[in-house]
Design a protein around this motif. Structure first.
Motif, PDB file in Angstrom:
ATOM      1  N   ARG A   1       0.830  -1.205   0.000  1.00 30.20           N
ATOM      2  CA  ARG A   1       0.000   0.000   0.000  1.00 30.20           C
ATOM      3  C   ARG A   1       0.867   1.258   0.000  1.00 30.20           C
ATOM      4  N   PHE A   2       1.954   1.225   0.724  1.00 29.66           N
ATOM      5  CA  PHE A   2       2.811   2.407   0.802  1.00 29.66           C
ATOM      6  C   PHE A   2       3.579   2.670  -0.487  1.00 29.66           C
ATOM      7  N   ARG A   3       3.623   1.702  -1.388  1.00 30.34           N
ATOM      8  CA  ARG A   3       4.248   1.954  -2.688  1.00 30.34           C
ATOM      9  C   ARG A   3       3.458   2.995  -3.481  1.00 30.34           C
ATOM     10  N   ASP A   4       2.207   3.238  -3.079  1.00 31.36           N
ATOM     11  CA  ASP A   4       1.369   4.217  -3.776  1.00 31.36           C
ATOM     12  C   ASP A   4       1.608   5.648  -3.302  1.00 31.36           C
ATOM     13  N   ILE A   5       2.430   5.832  -2.278  1.00 32.90           N
ATOM     14  CA  ILE A   5       2.697   7.182  -1.778  1.00 32.90           C
ATOM     15  C   ILE A   5       3.611   7.899  -2.766  1.00 32.90           C
ATOM     16  N   ARG A   6       3.189   9.067  -3.200  1.00 35.76           N
ATOM     17  CA  ARG A   6       3.938   9.795  -4.214  1.00 35.76           C
ATOM     18  C   ARG A   6       4.446  11.151  -3.722  1.00 35.76           C
ATOM     19  N   VAL A   7       4.251  11.458  -2.457  1.00 41.15           N
ATOM     20  CA  VAL A   7       4.705  12.748  -1.928  1.00 41.15           C
ATOM     21  C   VAL A   7       6.020  12.554  -1.191  1.00 41.15           C
ATOM     22  N   PRO A   8       6.849  13.609  -1.136  1.00 34.08           N
ATOM     23  CA  PRO A   8       8.078  13.514  -0.339  1.00 34.08           C
ATOM     24  C   PRO A   8       7.738  13.158   1.110  1.00 34.08           C
ATOM     25  N   THR A   9       8.435  12.164   1.632  1.00 38.21           N
ATOM     26  CA  THR A   9       8.125  11.646   2.965  1.00 38.21           C
ATOM     27  C   THR A   9       9.397  11.522   3.782  1.00 38.21           C
ATOM     28  N   LEU A  10       9.390  12.130   4.967  1.00 35.59           N
ATOM     29  CA  LEU A  10      10.510  12.022   5.907  1.00 35.59           C
ATOM     30  C   LEU A  10      10.074  11.126   7.052  1.00 35.59           C
ATOM     31  N   LEU A  11      10.801  10.039   7.238  1.00 36.67           N
ATOM     32  CA  LEU A  11      10.521   9.080   8.304  1.00 36.67           C
ATOM     33  C   LEU A  11      11.537   9.296   9.424  1.00 36.67           C
TER      34      LEU A  11
ATOM     35  N   TRP B   1      12.220  -1.590  17.270  1.00 36.25           N
ATOM     36  CA  TRP B   1      11.118  -1.614  16.296  1.00 36.25           C
ATOM     37  C   TRP B   1      11.000  -0.298  15.542  1.00 36.25           C
ATOM     38  N   ALA B   2      11.348   0.828  16.192  1.00 32.78           N
ATOM     39  CA  ALA B   2      11.180   2.132  15.548  1.00 32.78           C
ATOM     40  C   ALA B   2      12.100   2.261  14.332  1.00 32.78           C
ATOM     41  N   GLY B   3      13.340   1.856  14.500  1.00 28.93           N
ATOM     42  CA  GLY B   3      14.257   1.887  13.370  1.00 28.93           C
ATOM     43  C   GLY B   3      13.874   0.893  12.301  1.00 28.93           C
ATOM     44  N   ASN B   4      13.427  -0.297  12.723  1.00 30.59           N
ATOM     45  CA  ASN B   4      13.018  -1.317  11.751  1.00 30.59           C
ATOM     46  C   ASN B   4      11.808  -0.861  10.944  1.00 30.59           C
ATOM     47  N   ALA B   5      10.838  -0.265  11.625  1.00 32.59           N
ATOM     48  CA  ALA B   5       9.612   0.169  10.938  1.00 32.59           C
ATOM     49  C   ALA B   5       9.903   1.264   9.928  1.00 32.59           C
ATOM     50  N   THR B   6      10.697   2.247  10.314  1.00 31.54           N
ATOM     51  CA  THR B   6      10.994   3.336   9.381  1.00 31.54           C
ATOM     52  C   THR B   6      11.855   2.853   8.224  1.00 31.54           C
ATOM     53  N   ALA B   7      12.724   1.874   8.483  1.00 31.75           N
ATOM     54  CA  ALA B   7      13.538   1.318   7.400  1.00 31.75           C
ATOM     55  C   ALA B   7      12.662   0.592   6.383  1.00 31.75           C
ATOM     56  N   ALA B   8      11.686  -0.186   6.867  1.00 30.18           N
ATOM     57  CA  ALA B   8      10.794  -0.903   5.962  1.00 30.18           C
ATOM     58  C   ALA B   8       9.930   0.068   5.174  1.00 30.18           C
ATOM     59  N   ALA B   9       9.462   1.124   5.836  1.00 26.99           N
ATOM     60  CA  ALA B   9       8.635   2.114   5.142  1.00 26.99           C
ATOM     61  C   ALA B   9       9.454   2.864   4.099  1.00 26.99           C
ATOM     62  N   GLU B  10      10.707   3.177   4.427  1.00 30.94           N
ATOM     63  CA  GLU B  10      11.568   3.886   3.475  1.00 30.94           C
ATOM     64  C   GLU B  10      11.775   3.058   2.215  1.00 30.94           C
ATOM     65  N   THR B  11      11.934   1.763   2.376  1.00 31.74           N
ATOM     66  CA  THR B  11      12.126   0.887   1.232  1.00 31.74           C
ATOM     67  C   THR B  11      10.892   0.872   0.332  1.00 31.74           C
ATOM     68  N   ALA B  12       9.710   0.978   0.949  1.00 28.33           N
ATOM     69  CA  ALA B  12       8.467   0.888   0.190  1.00 28.33           C
ATOM     70  C   ALA B  12       8.094   2.187  -0.498  1.00 28.33           C
ATOM     71  N   ILE B  13       8.330   3.311   0.155  1.00 28.50           N
ATOM     72  CA  ILE B  13       7.847   4.603  -0.346  1.00 28.50           C
ATOM     73  C   ILE B  13       8.837   5.159  -1.366  1.00 28.50           C
ATOM     74  N   PRO B  14       8.391   5.450  -2.582  1.00 32.31           N
ATOM     75  CA  PRO B  14       9.320   5.852  -3.649  1.00 32.31           C
ATOM     76  C   PRO B  14      10.149   7.092  -3.341  1.00 32.31           C
ATOM     77  N   ASN B  15       9.574   8.088  -2.687  1.00 35.02           N
ATOM     78  CA  ASN B  15      10.290   9.346  -2.478  1.00 35.02           C
ATOM     79  C   ASN B  15      10.442   9.612  -0.990  1.00 35.02           C
ATOM     80  N   ALA B  16      11.060   8.645  -0.290  1.00 36.95           N
ATOM     81  CA  ALA B  16      11.197   8.737   1.160  1.00 36.95           C
ATOM     82  C   ALA B  16      12.652   8.883   1.570  1.00 36.95           C
ATOM     83  N   SER B  17      12.843   9.542   2.693  1.00 37.00           N
ATOM     84  CA  SER B  17      14.147   9.609   3.348  1.00 37.00           C
ATOM     85  C   SER B  17      13.943   9.287   4.822  1.00 37.00           C
ATOM     86  N   ARG B  18      15.022   8.978   5.495  1.00 41.93           N
ATOM     87  CA  ARG B  18      14.930   8.491   6.875  1.00 41.93           C
ATOM     88  C   ARG B  18      15.956   9.207   7.734  1.00 41.93           C
ATOM     89  N   MET B  19      15.562   9.559   8.952  1.00 42.15           N
ATOM     90  CA  MET B  19      16.459  10.305   9.826  1.00 42.15           C
ATOM     91  C   MET B  19      16.344   9.800  11.256  1.00 42.15           C
TER      92      MET B  19
END
Length: 260
Positions: free
Chosen positions: A198-208, A217-235
């Motif tokens: 579902r998150f592959r459909d996100i098309r807006v810039p996203t900062l996790l 779990w917090a780092g794992n969750a944001t890492a998985a979301a970053e992989t899925a979201i096309p225009n994501a970054s992680r901090m």
């Protein structure tokens, strides 16, 4: 002055607007009302028109059942309309999940920042939330709102000694008042894993964002979301855990939402 928007199901969503600049909507997590971000808002107001709102069933917002994720998304959509048709969005914890789901659904979010969406399930199956929501609902059905709040906290990883200490604090009753909304926060998480497809459909810039002192779990969750979201970054936000210091997170949000 508090304002309201009217959801299609008859729910009224209460919100406050302050500051000046492009609109930024804050979405709180469990036990949160629009007043929870009181320390953060003044730090954002010089840069943005800040919208804080009570999610349905909380604070001054009403609620027409049954609750669904889609209705939470619709509520956010109404706030975006009130903000002028598009907005920045910052969500914390389950509020981050709403922001991500809304972006995946195509709401006109121009930029999204999500702090620690609480997807705790790991690839090996550990951290699953099966039965957690049922135990909370059972306490509510028995009229034990305090027990429901305790079960939510212990189920989310807070140790029993800390929960016992929280019950002695003056703001504990204000948390118990919101206990009836806790099953909604659990339901937002599905089985506890990041909904990658579902998150592959996100098309807006996203900062996790996640805290350097938070559980794994917090780092794992944001890492998985970053992989899925096309225009994501992680901090990683060093020195922070799930409860962030407004003075630390505000400059990061200002830089992110103000930048190109």
């Amino acid at each position: 002055m508090t304002q309201t928007v009217h959801s299609p199901d008859g729910t009224y969503i209460a919100y406050d607007r302050s500051g000046d600049g492009p609109p930024l909507i804050i979405i709180g997590g469990a036990f949160n009302t629009r007043h929870t971000a009181a320390a953060l808002t003044p730090l954002l107001e010089p840069h943005f028109s800040v919208f804080q709102y009570d999610r349905r069933g909380r604070g001054d917002s009403t609620e027409v059942g049954p609750w669904t994720v889609q209705r939470e998304i619709e509520d956010l959509g109404l706030l975006i309309e009130a903000a002028g048709g598009e907005a920045f969005v910052y969500g914390h914890s389950s509020g981050a999940v709403i922001g991500l789901e809304a972006a995946a659904a195509g709401l006109p979010i121009t930029k999204l920042a999500a702090y620690e969406p609480p997807y705790t399930r790991n690839a090996n199956g550990s951290g699953a939330i099966d039965g957690w929501g049922d135990s909370i609902q059972a306490a509510l059905d028995a009229g034990d709102d305090q027990g429901a709040a305790v079960r939510f906290l212990t189920g989310s990883g807070v140790d029993e000694a800390s929960v016992a200490g929280m019950q002695q604090l003056p703001w504990w009753p204000s948390m118990v008042v919101l206990a009836h909304t806790l099953p909604y926060d659990v339901a937002l998480l599905g089985n506890g894993s990041v909904p990658v497809e579902r998150f592959r459909d996100i098309r807006v810039p996203t900062l996790l964002l996640y805290g350097g002192d938070s559980p794994a779990w917090a780092g794992n969750a944001t890492a998985a979301a970053e992989t899925a979201i096309p225009n994501a970054s992680r901090m990683v936000v060093e020195g922070q855990d799930h409860n962030t210091d407004a003075a630390v997170i505000a400059p990061l949000l200002v830089e992110y939402f103000s930048g190109d």
